[in-house]
Write an enzyme that holds these catalytic residues in place. Structure first.
Site, PDB file in Angstrom:
ATOM      1  N   SER A 566       7.210  63.185 -32.081  1.00 46.89           N
ATOM      2  CA  SER A 566       7.172  61.945 -33.011  1.00 46.89           C
ATOM      3  C   SER A 566       8.085  62.059 -34.227  1.00 46.89           C
ATOM      4  O   SER A 566       8.435  63.316 -34.704  1.00 46.89           O
ATOM      5  CB  SER A 566       5.836  61.737 -33.592  1.00 46.89           C
ATOM      6  N   TYR A 579      -2.259  63.826 -38.088  1.00 46.85           N
ATOM      7  CA  TYR A 579      -1.454  63.584 -36.745  1.00 46.85           C
ATOM      8  C   TYR A 579      -0.203  64.353 -36.984  1.00 46.85           C
ATOM      9  O   TYR A 579       0.362  64.679 -36.020  1.00 46.85           O
ATOM     10  CB  TYR A 579      -1.361  62.085 -37.002  1.00 46.85           C
TER      11      TYR A 579
END
Ligand SMILES: NC(=O)c1ccc[n+]([C@@H]2O[C@H](COP(=O)([O-])OP(=O)(O)OC[C@H]3O[C@@H](n4cnc5c(N)ncnc54)[C@H](O)[C@@H]3O)[C@@H](O)[C@H]2O)c1
Ligand SMILES: [Zn+2]
Length: 689
Positions: A566, A579
């Site tokens: 990501s 996350y």
């Protein structure tokens, strides 16, 4: 104009062609009648010639390739009977019979339909309106019995005539035409080493005659076969219980796929059907396997003979692997020797010396091909061949055609030309992809892209039903299968990898995509939140990489691992500690594993997406609403909002991520490992340096 279109309609509705298609579909639907895509059928009839307005005699015959069971009008070649039969006058003799195939093109009616096959001569020259040429197991059993000629008389009386083996072609057509002329009482013939041909004045009669030959042969075998055609049961060769043999098959599969892929990469198929297990558990299987298959259709797909592991069912995986590797060496030497024994100066080059069928006693059969369908059909053909051997040994002794004749078929110039005409394979052909979290969003788009580029795809997701639905949307189980997995559970990961390996023979291309996202501030993030994020993404991708790397290392075929990391593995912002940290962990796994797995030719790369709202379960299940609230926009406008934050001002779609995964695995990036590609439409704060 109107006359032309009337004729076109008349064409499609031609009663003779229609009846032929229906008969072919009926015959092809029952595997006892012929092997997949094996055999061909024909009908002769008349139609009005659009050029002269006069009646013209035509031959409709199943074209090259194609399957009787699913034959459609487009699969028929249409020839002018007078011109096709006139070829007899220019036929230059058996040495040059192959030239007649090109001559068929000059006999076509209109656009001619499908390409005429090598068997067209047999259909055209036999003086009967309807002809079926089939490869039934029962018929080939008689055709490959050492005393097949005598048996043919015993079983069928004078209704069926024996034709000694001859390679398919114009001469075989002439031979059969002559036999039919000399034996007006006959309804068909047994083609030594090969199959059967039957005929009739009407379509019904041809079909009945075909079925009569097939069923009479089967009934005769049933009644007269010796009780144990494959010899007595072999001690220690009985099939393992289902769970054990599946586990052993999965453990052996990567090595076996590597063995079958030394010359070129192959997709695998596994079957543990009763027919295979029974064959392997009896004493005569090594001798019979060594004799090889006989029907040309069979050995073109199975190679002249299989590789047979000569160890009992309970041999350890380690011992089996060691022995398989030895046997692979001698298989290749044998095959090279076979090629050298028979090749002449104008033979096509050797096409690779690896086995296409590998038999493992107690476990089952692995078959291989350039794609899953080809691999599966090769396995089906070997099952046909086992049925043939059982029938032939039950009545007599199995005696396939000579090795030199097999070579003449395998390296036939016409066969080579067919191979040369095959379309270029897609970029990911032969590669088996395992994509985690592929039932939704980015994973699903990636699975779709990889399948479109030719890969076989295993869609692994928490939700089995959704995984299977997503797979079904990509095509049949020859293209994609869905399996259940919780990537944070090592046993579940191993089970999914085993399922992948049994579905397609191995794994080459792994996409660590499964993930979820909780947006919470540090003080709101619970231990459970932290663990969940890390279990699914950091630990999950570690477990998947570990289980699949083992497969890839054993295959010795290289491979690719791609992490869907990501932007947040680089970029630091609020409310993202669990996350973002898990994504940073995944990103570093890319570099660590690139460094470690390069020795095996395995590349490890990553993609850093950002702001992929469309189709994303992550966004739909709260994260989107949360982000929208943080930015003060409506949730439905989040994608557009993200786009405005980017340098390119473009919304990032799941397909953009999928394209990046494809590029990383394609031949164009064969020398790139340890790389992350941002697919975020340009976010300066997440630039890599
Ligand atoms: N959407 C984005 O903007 C974006 C941005 C950067 C990174 N990513 C990453 O891309 C990946 C896919 O995200 P998406 O947006 O397509 O999400 P998604 O929710 O649409 O898809 C994720 C899939 O993973 C599956 N999954 C979740 N936990 C699993 C587990 N334990 N085992 C197996 N499967 C599991 C889910 O069932 C779901 O089908 C994730 O790793 C995500 O972090 C997404
Ligand atoms: Zn045939």
């Amino acid at each position: 104009m109107s006359t032309m279109s009337d004729n076109t309609t008349a064409n499609a509705a031609n009663e003779t062609a229609k009846a032929l298609i229906e008969r072919s579909n009926r015959l092809g639907a029952d595997p006892r009648n012929t092997n997949y895509a094996g055999g061909n059928t024909s009908a002769k009839g008349t139609e009005t010639d659009p050029v002269t307005g006069e009646a013209v005699d035509l031959l409709w015959v199943k074209g090259s390739g194609g399957d009787l069971g699913t034959l459609k009008e487009s699969g028929l070649a249409v020839l002018r009977l007078d011109r096709m039969r006139a070829l007899v006058d220019v036929y230059p003799g058996v040495e040059r019979e192959d030239e007649m195939v090109a001559a068929f093109d000059y006999c076509l009616h209109g656009k001619g339909g499908a390409a005429p096959s090598i068997d067209t001569a047999m259909h055209g020259l036999v003086d009967a309106a309807h002809v079926d040429h089939l490869h039934p197991d029962s018929g080939i059993a008689v055709a490959t019995a050492a005393d097949g000629e005598e048996l043919t008389g015993k079983i069928f009386g004078d209704k069926v005539v024996w034709v000694p083996w001859r390679r398919p072609g114009f001469q075989l057509g002439l031979d059969i035409a002559e036999i039919k002329a000399k034996n007006p009482q006959a309804i068909g013939c047994v083609l030594g080493g090969h199959g059967i041909t039957a005929w009739g004045d009407t379509s019904e009669e041809a079909e009945q005659n075909s079925l009569w030959i097939i069923r009479t042969a089967a009934a005769y075998i049933e009644e007269h076969s010796k009780p144990e055609p494959f010899g007595p049961a072999l001690d220690g060769y009985t099939a393992l219980p289902e769970d054990e043999r599946r586990a052993k098959a999965a453990a052996l599969a990567p090595t076996i796929r590597g063995i079958a892929s030394q010359d070129r990469p192959m997709v695998g198929h596994f079957t543990d059907s009763d027919v295979v297990l029974d064959f392997l558990s009896h004493a005569e299987h090594p001798r019979l396997a060594e004799l090889g298959t006989s029907c040309p259709d069979h050995f073109l797909r199975t190679k002249v003979k299989p590789l047979v592991l000569d160890l009992p069912a309970d041999a350890s995986v380690e011992d089996s692997i060691a022995r398989l590797k030895e046997l692979a060496g001698s298989y290749r030497e044998d095959y090279q020797a076979y090629y050298d024994r028979h090749a002449t100066s104008d033979s096509p080059a050797i096409r690779g010396a690896d086995p296409l069928i590998v038999l493992v006693p107690g476990v089952g059969m692995f078959s291989f091909g350039k794609d899953k369908q080809t691999a599966r059909v090769a396995g089906e053909f070997y099952v046909n061949a086992i049925n043939v051997m059982r029938g032939a040994e039950g009545l007599s002794t199995y005696a396939p055609i000579d090795e030199s004749e097999k070579f003449r078929i395998e390296y036939w110039a016409l066969e080579e030309a067919k191979l040369q005409r095959m379309p270029k394979p897609k970029p990911l052909a032969t590669r088996v992809a395992l994509v985690t979290g592929a039932a939704s969003g980015i994973g699903r788009a990636t699975a779709e892209k990889l399948a479109a580029e030719g890969a076989c795809v295993v869609i692994a997701d928490l939700d089995l039903e959704k995984a299977q639905e997503a797979a079904a949307e990509l095509g049949s189980t020859d293209v994609a299968v869905g399996v259940q997995v919780d990537v944070s559970d090592a046993d579940a990961v191993q089970a999914a990898v085993d399922a992948a390996v049994l579905a397609f023979g191995g794994v080459d291309l792994v996409v660590n995509n499964a993930g979820l996202s909780l947006s919470r501030s540090l003080l709101e993030t619970t231990e459970k939140d932290w663990d969940l994020q890390h279990d699914v993404m950091a630990k999950g991708s570690f477990l998947v990489s570990k289980a699949t790397a083992k497969v890839m290392i054993e295959q010795e075929m290289g491979g690719d691992v791609v992490y869907i990391s990501s932007k947040n593995s680089i970029f630091a912002g609020p409310n993202n500690v669990a996350y973002g940290a898990a994504k940073a962990d995944q990103a570093h796994q890319v570099r660590l594993l690139a460094a470690e797995l390069g020795a095996y030719g395995i590349k490890v790369n990553g993609v850093n997406p950002d702001g992929v709202v469309q189709g994303s379960g992550i966004f739909a299940s709260g994260w989107g609403a949360n982000r929208a609230a943080v930015y003060g926009v409506e949730e439905k406008d989040l994608g557009k909002f993200y786009a405005q934050r980017t340098i390119l001002k473009r919304e990032v779609l799941p397909a953009n991520i999928a394209n990046a995964v494809f590029v990383l695995c394609s031949a164009e990036l064969s020398h790139t490992t340890g790389l992350h590609i941002p697919v975020d439409a340009g976010v300066a704060a997440a630039f890599l340096r």
